[in-house]
Every structure is written in C-alpha cells, then in structure tokens.
Design an enzyme around this catalytic site. Structure first.
Site, PDB file in Angstrom:
ATOM      1  N   ARG A 217      -4.100  32.889 -19.292  1.00 53.65           N
ATOM      2  CA  ARG A 217      -5.416  32.495 -18.804  1.00 53.65           C
ATOM      3  C   ARG A 217      -5.363  32.452 -17.277  1.00 53.65           C
ATOM      4  O   ARG A 217      -4.509  31.787 -16.702  1.00 53.65           O
ATOM      5  CB  ARG A 217      -5.782  31.128 -19.345  1.00 53.65           C
ATOM      6  CG  ARG A 217      -7.146  30.706 -18.870  1.00 53.65           C
ATOM      7  CD  ARG A 217      -7.271  29.216 -18.802  1.00 53.65           C
ATOM      8  NE  ARG A 217      -8.556  28.862 -18.247  1.00 53.65           N
ATOM      9  CZ  ARG A 217      -8.795  27.709 -17.667  1.00 53.65           C
ATOM     10  NH1 ARG A 217      -7.828  26.816 -17.565  1.00 53.65           N
ATOM     11  NH2 ARG A 217      -9.971  27.444 -17.176  1.00 53.65           N
TER      12      ARG A 217
ATOM     13  N   GLY B 145     -15.582  19.903 -18.993  1.00 59.07           N
ATOM     14  CA  GLY B 145     -16.279  20.848 -18.114  1.00 59.07           C
ATOM     15  C   GLY B 145     -17.383  21.453 -18.949  1.00 59.07           C
ATOM     16  O   GLY B 145     -17.181  21.684 -20.141  1.00 59.07           O
TER      17      GLY B 145
ATOM     18  N   HIS C 190     -15.729  29.649 -17.805  1.00 58.54           N
ATOM     19  CA  HIS C 190     -15.758  29.538 -19.276  1.00 58.54           C
ATOM     20  C   HIS C 190     -16.074  30.892 -19.921  1.00 58.54           C
ATOM     21  O   HIS C 190     -16.547  30.954 -21.064  1.00 58.54           O
ATOM     22  CB  HIS C 190     -16.836  28.546 -19.781  1.00 58.54           C
ATOM     23  CG  HIS C 190     -16.514  27.107 -19.574  1.00 58.54           C
ATOM     24  ND1 HIS C 190     -17.495  26.173 -19.278  1.00 58.54           N
ATOM     25  CD2 HIS C 190     -15.353  26.425 -19.603  1.00 58.54           C
ATOM     26  CE1 HIS C 190     -16.922  24.988 -19.139  1.00 58.54           C
ATOM     27  NE2 HIS C 190     -15.626  25.117 -19.325  1.00 58.54           N
TER      28      HIS C 190
ATOM     29  N   ARG D  80     -17.628  15.806 -12.967  1.00 57.00           N
ATOM     30  CA  ARG D  80     -18.194  16.650 -11.895  1.00 57.00           C
ATOM     31  C   ARG D  80     -19.698  16.446 -11.796  1.00 57.00           C
ATOM     32  O   ARG D  80     -20.372  16.303 -12.820  1.00 57.00           O
ATOM     33  CB  ARG D  80     -17.918  18.136 -12.179  1.00 57.00           C
ATOM     34  CG  ARG D  80     -16.459  18.498 -12.056  1.00 57.00           C
ATOM     35  CD  ARG D  80     -16.206  19.940 -12.469  1.00 57.00           C
ATOM     36  NE  ARG D  80     -15.127  20.005 -13.434  1.00 57.00           N
ATOM     37  CZ  ARG D  80     -14.846  21.048 -14.201  1.00 57.00           C
ATOM     38  NH1 ARG D  80     -15.560  22.145 -14.130  1.00 57.00           N
ATOM     39  NH2 ARG D  80     -13.843  21.005 -15.050  1.00 57.00           N
TER      40      ARG D  80
ATOM     41  N   GLU E  55     -10.762  29.798 -27.350  1.00 54.01           N
ATOM     42  CA  GLU E  55     -10.432  30.629 -26.187  1.00 54.01           C
ATOM     43  C   GLU E  55      -9.053  31.262 -26.330  1.00 54.01           C
ATOM     44  O   GLU E  55      -8.836  32.396 -25.911  1.00 54.01           O
ATOM     45  CB  GLU E  55     -10.486  29.764 -24.914  1.00 54.01           C
ATOM     46  CG  GLU E  55     -11.910  29.375 -24.558  1.00 54.01           C
ATOM     47  CD  GLU E  55     -11.995  28.205 -23.585  1.00 54.01           C
ATOM     48  OE1 GLU E  55     -11.775  27.066 -24.040  1.00 54.01           O
ATOM     49  OE2 GLU E  55     -12.270  28.435 -22.418  1.00 54.01           O
TER      50      GLU E  55
ATOM     51  N   ILE F 297     -18.122  18.394 -26.878  1.00 53.08           N
ATOM     52  CA  ILE F 297     -19.392  17.684 -27.077  1.00 53.08           C
ATOM     53  C   ILE F 297     -20.341  18.529 -27.927  1.00 53.08           C
ATOM     54  O   ILE F 297     -20.951  18.041 -28.881  1.00 53.08           O
ATOM     55  CB  ILE F 297     -20.039  17.375 -25.702  1.00 53.08           C
ATOM     56  CG1 ILE F 297     -19.101  16.516 -24.856  1.00 53.08           C
ATOM     57  CG2 ILE F 297     -21.394  16.699 -25.875  1.00 53.08           C
ATOM     58  CD1 ILE F 297     -19.383  16.574 -23.362  1.00 53.08           C
ATOM     59  N   GLY F 298     -20.445  19.823 -27.584  1.00 57.29           N
ATOM     60  CA  GLY F 298     -21.350  20.716 -28.313  1.00 57.29           C
ATOM     61  C   GLY F 298     -21.011  20.804 -29.793  1.00 57.29           C
ATOM     62  O   GLY F 298     -21.901  20.877 -30.643  1.00 57.29           O
TER      63      GLY F 298
ATOM     64  N   ASN G 112      -1.392  29.006 -20.801  1.00 56.30           N
ATOM     65  CA  ASN G 112      -2.439  28.483 -19.922  1.00 56.30           C
ATOM     66  C   ASN G 112      -1.790  27.466 -18.974  1.00 56.30           C
ATOM     67  O   ASN G 112      -1.479  26.351 -19.372  1.00 56.30           O
ATOM     68  CB  ASN G 112      -3.515  27.821 -20.790  1.00 56.30           C
ATOM     69  CG  ASN G 112      -4.659  27.262 -19.970  1.00 56.30           C
ATOM     70  OD1 ASN G 112      -4.618  27.257 -18.734  1.00 56.30           O
ATOM     71  ND2 ASN G 112      -5.689  26.774 -20.651  1.00 56.30           N
TER      72      ASN G 112
HETATM   73  P1  AMP Z   1     -13.387  19.647 -24.320  1.00 57.20           P
HETATM   74  O1  AMP Z   1     -13.257  19.599 -22.822  1.00 57.20           O
HETATM   75  O2  AMP Z   1     -14.166  20.839 -24.812  1.00 57.20           O
HETATM   76  O3  AMP Z   1     -12.079  19.463 -25.037  1.00 57.20           O
HETATM   77  O4  AMP Z   1     -14.281  18.377 -24.730  1.00 57.20           O
HETATM   78  C1  AMP Z   1     -13.789  17.087 -24.566  1.00 57.20           C
HETATM   79  C2  AMP Z   1     -14.922  16.094 -24.670  1.00 57.20           C
HETATM   80  O5  AMP Z   1     -15.621  16.240 -25.912  1.00 57.20           O
HETATM   81  C3  AMP Z   1     -14.442  14.650 -24.672  1.00 57.20           C
HETATM   82  O6  AMP Z   1     -14.248  14.175 -23.381  1.00 57.20           O
HETATM   83  C4  AMP Z   1     -15.583  13.961 -25.342  1.00 57.20           C
HETATM   84  O7  AMP Z   1     -16.509  13.605 -24.333  1.00 57.20           O
HETATM   85  C5  AMP Z   1     -16.240  15.004 -26.215  1.00 57.20           C
HETATM   86  N1  AMP Z   1     -16.101  14.695 -27.644  1.00 57.20           N
HETATM   87  C6  AMP Z   1     -15.077  14.988 -28.458  1.00 57.20           C
HETATM   88  N2  AMP Z   1     -15.319  14.516 -29.710  1.00 57.20           N
HETATM   89  C7  AMP Z   1     -16.520  13.913 -29.682  1.00 57.20           C
HETATM   90  C8  AMP Z   1     -17.345  13.239 -30.651  1.00 57.20           C
HETATM   91  N3  AMP Z   1     -16.962  13.091 -31.919  1.00 57.20           N
HETATM   92  N4  AMP Z   1     -18.534  12.744 -30.227  1.00 57.20           N
HETATM   93  C9  AMP Z   1     -18.926  12.893 -28.956  1.00 57.20           C
HETATM   94  N5  AMP Z   1     -18.214  13.522 -28.008  1.00 57.20           N
HETATM   95  C10 AMP Z   1     -17.032  14.032 -28.358  1.00 57.20           C
END
Ligand code: AMP
Length: 397
Positions: free
Chosen positions: A91, A212, A180, A241, A384, A332-333, A7
């Site tokens: 990717r 994102g 995504h 964003r 992914e 976050i999810g 990637n």
């Molecule tokens: P990703 O781009 O999918 O790697 O997500 C990264 C983001 O997930 C980070 O910038 C955080 O905002 C969020 N994140 C990761 N761990 C946690 C957590 N335990 N609680 C809340 N947000 C989280």
C-alpha cells in the site's frame, strides 16, 4: 498463487498473506513500535494461538525480517519456505499525477513516490521502507505498489482544481488528489457485481466512513469527484480530522496561538473532528453511547458528521445526473445503523428511501433501501487488502 500484502506506517507494519486460489487470508499480522523501545510482532492464524515476537526492531528491514520468520515458523507459520510467496503488494499513499493505476515498482515509481513525499511526509517514506526491505530480503519476487490516490486520477479538471491562481497548480501541483482509492475501487467492483450491472455504465456514490472518511462519486465505474483533497484532511468531519474549514481559521489560529505549521497540522489532524467537538472520543460507539446518555457535545458531533455527509451526497447525486446506488462502507458505514439512518434522513423527498428494518445489519453485502426507492442504498464491507492482492496477482501473472 500466494500474495503477501504489506501496509507500512511510520512505526508500524500490517501484513496479510493471501491464497489467491480461493482469495482466503492465510495469516494476518501487525508489527508495532518499529524503531522504538518495545517493538513486537503479533501474528494471527485461524485455529492457532496468537504468535508473539518481542525483539528489538530498529527499522523496517528488521521488522520485515521478523515477518518472514513468523510466516515460516515451524509451529506458528503457514508456509514452509519463503519461495512460496509469488508476489508482494504494497500500500502506497501518494502517487500524485504520476501514477493512475497499480504498478510493478520500478525507478519511475520510486521517483514519483519521492516527488509526492512533499504532500505525504509521514506515509510515503514509510511505504518505501517496507518495499526496500522486501526487495532486499526477497530479491527474486516482484513488488507491486497500490496507491490510495491512483483511482481518483480520472477526475476531471473542474473537480480536482482548487480555485486558486492557476500558477500554483503548475508550480507545485497543488490540487485535489483524493484518497481511500483502493477501497472506493473495491466497492465499485462489488456494487457492479451485486447489482449485475456493467461497471462501465455504473454510477454510484461510495461512502467510506471510518476513522478517516471520504465519499467518492463514481461515474461510469471511474472516480469523478471525491471529498479528500491535496491530503486526507479535506472533506468530511472525521474521527480526529477537521475536514472542510474556512482557511482563515488556520491563519487566525496560527497567529492567535503562536502555532508553527507542524503544530497547526497536528491540531487539525489529531485533535479535531468528532474528538475535538465532543471532547470525549473519536470512536463512534462511545459517541453514540454518550449522546444517548444526554451528552450534548457528543450529540452535536454526530449531527455535524451526518450533515457534512448529506451535503456531499446531495451534491454528488446532482453531479452524476443519474445515481444507481449509494454504498456505505468502513467501520462506521458498515456498523453504525443509526449513522446510516441519520445521513439518509431528508432524502425521502427525492424518493431515495432507506428501509429501517433492512438497515438493521452490520457488514456483509446488503441492499437496505425500500423496493420503490429511486436509488439503491447498500452496505458493503470493504476489503482493501484483497484489492491490493488482486491487483498484485494480475500484474505479476
Ligand atoms: P475504520 O477506520 O474503518 O476501521 O473504522 C473505525 C471506526 O468505526 C471506529 O473508530 C468506530 O468509530 C467505528 N465503528 C466500529 N464499529 C462500530 C459500531 N458497531 N457502531 C458504531 N461505530 C463503529
């Protein structure tokens, strides 16, 4: 069979080598500062110390060369010879209307990548450099491109057109493409497996919420609508964003602040979202902590994020007609118990109910709705890289 997944960003390169017998990651690595002073490679293998290479890497070919050195390194590597690599999955970001699935890279694919560089000027050329480096250094190995946009090519016209004069779609291919896709596809496959449903009869809403963020309405296992657009800027509020805006905001700011197109793009992509609103951070862990300590703007940023997601969720439930599951993934999810709670708040009136105790989980594969909820709510960790490795394996077989 061993598959390398690459990637490439404009100055970075992430890689993972998979053993497809058991779908396990043998090694993970990251190259940073390609073409900049201070280039370095860090490789991680379970049970070994991190392996570091700090050497000048003027371009992606040099970087890929060091990745190969690291993979076969006597002490720190995981294979004894590069011939053990059966295929490389790359990717790619934007394949436009020309690529609807993962493909072995040939002249047609290269042309599509070039054509849609107009909508992904930073990503597509970097992705191409990674491929060219592998083609040069491993000439006998097949390379597969897995596009972020490909999964969304099944969207119907009414969902991908913008309400502009139709001639701009015809002239420039301006439309919603969605991103995504690799994650939404992986989530769709996992949801079908977990719910033991035929994927061709599965309707879900996949919420990939990370730095994102995008939501995808999946109908009969295929992308039907999604929040990101011509580029990954549209839709949800994100880390940095803006997501959806009245387009007049853009023209007004350009006039008022005397901004160039590059400057307004930078503003909307890098300085907006929850970072712009809170003025504190783009990281939800910081925002949640700050909001708990009474920082008003962090609290507002979190509410804006949740409300924008709710709007799309409710709209997509209606678009789908029948929704089997709402699935949360991404940093976050998967991890923010409170963000999932705030997004699902208000859906009880439709008998779509989160179970607060079950929701107290991070990652994994979990059903977090109440037993009597009309729609299942799930948390599924995305992968992914594994999706790219699987597509590569099936194409080179
Ligand atoms: P990703 O781009 O999918 O790697 O997500 C990264 C983001 O997930 C980070 O910038 C955080 O905002 C969020 N994140 C990761 N761990 C946690 C957590 N335990 N609680 C809340 N947000 C989280």
């Amino acid at each position: 069979m061993k598959i390398l997944v690459i990637n490439c960003g404009s100055s970075s390169l992430k890689y993972q080598l998979f053993d497809m017998e058991n779908e396990k990651v043998m090694v993970k690595g990251l190259v940073e500062r390609i073409g900049i002073d201070g280039s370095r490679l860090i490789q991680k293998v379970e049970g070994k110390e991190d392996f570091l290479i700090e050497k000048p890497m003027s371009d992606h070919t040099k970087a890929v060369g060091y990745v190969f050195d690291a993979l076969v390194d006597k002490e720190n590597g995981v294979i004894s010879d590069l011939s053990e690599i059966d295929g490389v999955g790359h990717r790619f970001v934007h394949g436009g209307e020309k690529v609807a699935k993962s493909v072995i890279i040939d002249d047609e694919v290269k042309k599509a990548v070039e054509e849609y560089t107009k909508f992904a000027p930073l990503h597509n050329p970097a992705n191409m450099m990674g491929f060219e480096a592998c083609e040069n250094l491993l000439p006998n190995v097949k390379n597969v491109a897995v596009f972020d946009t490909a999964f969304h090519q099944t969207m119907p016209k009414e969902n991908y057109l913008y309400a502009l004069d139709y001639k701009y779609y015809e002239k420039y291919a301006i439309r919603k493409y969605g991103f995504h896709g690799t994650s939404h596809k992986y989530i769709t496959q996992r949801a079908a497996a977990i719910l033991e449903k035929d994927i061709d009869d599965l309707n879900i809403i996949s919420c990939h919420l990370g730095n994102g963020a995008s939501i995808c309405a999946v109908k009969n296992g295929k992308s039907f609508d999604t929040t990101m657009g011509l580029t990954p800027l549209e839709g949800l509020v994100m880390g940095t964003r803006s997501g959806d805006l009245d387009p007049t905001v853009v023209t007004f700011l350009m006039d008022a602040e005397n901004m160039s197109t590059a400057e307004i793009n930078n503003e909307l992509n890098k300085k907006s979202g929850v970072l712009g609103i809170s003025g504190v951070s783009s990281d939800f862990r910081d925002l949640e902590e700050n909001a708990n300590e009474g920082n008003e703007r962090s609290g507002i940023a979190l509410k804006m994020f949740a409300n924008r997601a709710k709007r799309y969720l409710a709209g997509y439930i209606a678009e789908l007609g029948r929704c089997d599951a709402i699935v949360f993934t991404g940093g976050i999810g998967e991890n923010s118990v409170t963000m999932r709670e705030s997004i699902m708040e208000g859906f009880e009136q439709f008998n779509i109910k989160l179970d607060k105790e079950k929701n107290n989980v991070r990652g994994g594969e979990n059903i977090v709705s109440t037993d009597d909820s009309n729609v299942k709510i799930m948390v599924v960790a995305t992968n992914e890289e594994l999706m790219i490795a699987k597509d590569t394996q099936s194409l080179i077989k």
